[in-house]
Design an enzyme around this catalytic site. Sequence first.
Site, PDB file in Angstrom:
ATOM      1  N   HIS B 121      56.615   9.956 -35.399  1.00  0.00           N
ATOM      2  CA  HIS B 121      56.973   9.068 -36.505  1.00  0.00           C
ATOM      3  C   HIS B 121      56.927   7.633 -35.975  1.00  0.00           C
ATOM      4  CE1 HIS B 121      59.846   7.146 -39.335  1.00  0.00           C
ATOM      5  NE2 HIS B 121      59.611   8.158 -40.150  1.00  0.00           N
ATOM      6  N   ASP B 198      63.365  13.357 -30.391  1.00  0.00           N
ATOM      7  CA  ASP B 198      63.602  12.895 -31.755  1.00  0.00           C
ATOM      8  C   ASP B 198      63.901  14.132 -32.600  1.00  0.00           C
ATOM      9  OD1 ASP B 198      63.420  12.223 -34.413  1.00  0.00           O
ATOM     10  OD2 ASP B 198      61.597  11.023 -34.209  1.00  0.00           O
ATOM     11  N   GLN B 201      63.978  15.734 -37.620  1.00  0.00           N
ATOM     12  CA  GLN B 201      63.499  16.794 -38.511  1.00  0.00           C
ATOM     13  C   GLN B 201      63.955  18.181 -38.099  1.00  0.00           C
ATOM     14  OE1 GLN B 201      62.179  16.469 -41.388  1.00  0.00           O
ATOM     15  NE2 GLN B 201      61.788  14.270 -41.332  1.00  0.00           N
ATOM     16  N   LYS B 224      69.521  13.148 -43.265  1.00  0.00           N
ATOM     17  CA  LYS B 224      68.612  14.297 -43.362  1.00  0.00           C
ATOM     18  C   LYS B 224      69.357  15.606 -43.109  1.00  0.00           C
ATOM     19  CE  LYS B 224      64.716  11.589 -41.575  1.00  0.00           C
ATOM     20  NZ  LYS B 224      63.773  11.277 -42.650  1.00  0.00           N
ATOM     21  N   CYS B 362      55.023   7.606 -42.611  1.00  0.00           N
ATOM     22  CA  CYS B 362      55.372   6.824 -41.412  1.00  0.00           C
ATOM     23  C   CYS B 362      54.760   7.427 -40.167  1.00  0.00           C
ATOM     24  CB  CYS B 362      56.879   6.697 -41.234  1.00  0.00           C
ATOM     25  SG  CYS B 362      57.658   5.808 -42.561  1.00  0.00           S
TER      26      CYS B 362
HETATM   27  C1  PLP Z   1      60.481  12.703 -37.064  1.00  0.00           C
HETATM   28  C2  PLP Z   1      61.255  11.520 -37.550  1.00  0.00           C
HETATM   29  N1  PLP Z   1      61.714  10.623 -36.688  1.00  0.00           N
HETATM   30  C3  PLP Z   1      62.419   9.558 -37.073  1.00  0.00           C
HETATM   31  C4  PLP Z   1      62.701   9.315 -38.399  1.00  0.00           C
HETATM   32  C5  PLP Z   1      63.463   8.101 -38.776  1.00  0.00           C
HETATM   33  O1  PLP Z   1      64.670   8.430 -39.323  1.00  0.00           O
HETATM   34  P1  PLP Z   1      65.583   7.309 -40.006  1.00  0.00           P
HETATM   35  O2  PLP Z   1      64.732   6.657 -41.039  1.00  0.00           O
HETATM   36  O3  PLP Z   1      66.716   8.067 -40.558  1.00  0.00           O
HETATM   37  O4  PLP Z   1      65.969   6.366 -38.921  1.00  0.00           O
HETATM   38  C6  PLP Z   1      62.236  10.217 -39.346  1.00  0.00           C
HETATM   39  C7  PLP Z   1      62.477   9.961 -40.783  1.00  0.00           C
HETATM   40  O5  PLP Z   1      61.646  10.154 -41.626  1.00  0.00           O
HETATM   41  C8  PLP Z   1      61.496  11.334 -38.918  1.00  0.00           C
HETATM   42  O6  PLP Z   1      61.028  12.221 -39.805  1.00  0.00           O
END
Ligand code: PLP
Lengths: 154, 405
Positions: B121, B198, B201, B224, B362
């Site tokens: 992401h 990370d 998800q 999430k 993203c």
């Molecule tokens: C794999 C992954 N990493 C990071 C993020 C970023 O999360 P946040 O927007 O809650 O900071 C997301 C959110 O879509 C994600 O799917």
Amino acid sequence: MDIRELYQELIIDHGTHPRNCCQLPNANHCAEGYNPLCGDKVKVFINTDNTRITKACFIGSGCAISTASASLMTEVLAGKSTQEALELSQAFKHSLTTETEDTAPELGKLTALLGTKAFPARVKCATLPWHTLEAALKEEKKIVNTESLEDIPV
Amino acid sequence: MDINTIRADFPILKQKIYGYPLAYLDSAATSQKPDSVINALSQFYQQNNANIHRGVYYLSESATKAYENARHSVQRFINAPHAKECIFVRSTTEAINLVAQCFGHLRVQPGDEIALSAMEHHSNIVPWQMLCEKKGATLKILPMNQRGELELDTLEHILTPKTKLLAITHASNALGTLNPIKKIIDVAHAHQVPVLVDGAQSTPHLKIDVQDLDCDFFTFSGHKTYGPTGIGVLYGKSRWLESMPPYQGGGEMISHVSFAKTTYNDLPYKFEAGTPAIAEVIALGTALEYIESIGWDFIRNHEQQLLAYATEALSSLPFIKLIGTAEEKIGVISFTMEGVHPHDVGSIVDQYGVAIRAGHHCAMPIMDFFNIPATARASFGLYNTLSDIDQLLQALQEVRKIFKL
Ligand SMILES: Cc1ncc(COP(=O)(O)O)c(C=O)c1O
């Protein structure tokens, strides 16, 4: 509003079979537009003689709304002066971003795109080619980015 | 566990959208919230609101206790060795930025490398790019194959003596791939490379045990995991966190301040400058307890059943192409539809009450890899049903009609 009014015949036709969808190698004017939110990209090419736009073309990747908008735009631009093209662009963007119900008569078949007004998230799709056109005509070399523009309907 | 009982916990699911029942298929973007979480927020403001760690009065003490209890809920939820290793931040994004700045500041020198994967992401790319720019370091990318699975054979070549960190996603939001993260961490550690996972998800979908994974850092977002927005967690091994400089300066993170010198507070407060999102932290604790009350067996089975059903139904449609067909997946299905741009798909299915995401998610490098501008994406939460998926399938037929296909 019914989604079918947004995706009416003319939009589907131009959105899936765009006209003037090619590069113009020797274009007098050219600019690129980009919508970072959805990734839509468009490149607009304009040829002019002394007074008028002789040919407008575009390439890009985008949804049916942005593709149809670009396609219709290239059709209606032919024969217009640069000044007229810029005024039309202003009028088109204005009708998409204000509350007003009456549509400017000069919009002609562009009115088919006004259905996007009911779907605010999609207004930028319709205006991207026009922002790009303005950049091309004003010889701005930078990439137009919808996020820096004032399209959000109030 | 009965799915209708679970659905009754989520008030938002009771509504109709354009006359259709809401088929919310965008939990990978953000999940819906159960009543208990919504109530925890309003209850805090109605009965318990006070700043924490500073008042000597009843309310402040009870707010502080609730806040710290939530930290213990987080600790238990991810099986962290110590509660002080669970830092409250705004989100996964902030957690990664914190590590990039503080760990990066400490460890990264010109010529060093940070390893990422091809399916990150943007929030697990850009902070590292910023760090590399500042420090004169470079990014190394672990590649993936056409199914959206990481090419693990190449991992050993990506990791070099210059690699200061591997930052990698546990599960991909754009492809659904669930990476064999424990194996990856083992390989990285064999090369003396610490690993940031990370978990944005993965955390909503499977039991996380940071001790079993042995990851050095783990991040997730409250919103999430059926909790509020504006709150996330950074877990870090204390030996790293203790050696790292603070992230932001301010109240709470200090032990003593004078104009000559400031000494910093201990973990976790060193990284929690200023008044935190107190209500959100408490409600996050409630959300994690909610997940535990449903149970991982149910969640995993249920979501895998949804995934299998949707995968089979969508792949039987000749006009649909699935993007991301890894062996191991979480409940995320990305797809493209022949002749229709994903945004048009999204706008049209919305009119039939179906909420899906359309775009690059993203993760533009993933879109570039598959040479597509965008995908449509359906993603599942523990409250989804087979009929949500049927509603999507039905709506896709309407898309075809509108496009005269
Ligand atoms: C794999 C992954 N990493 C990071 C993020 C970023 O999360 P946040 O927007 O809650 O900071 C997301 C959110 O879509 C994600 O799917």
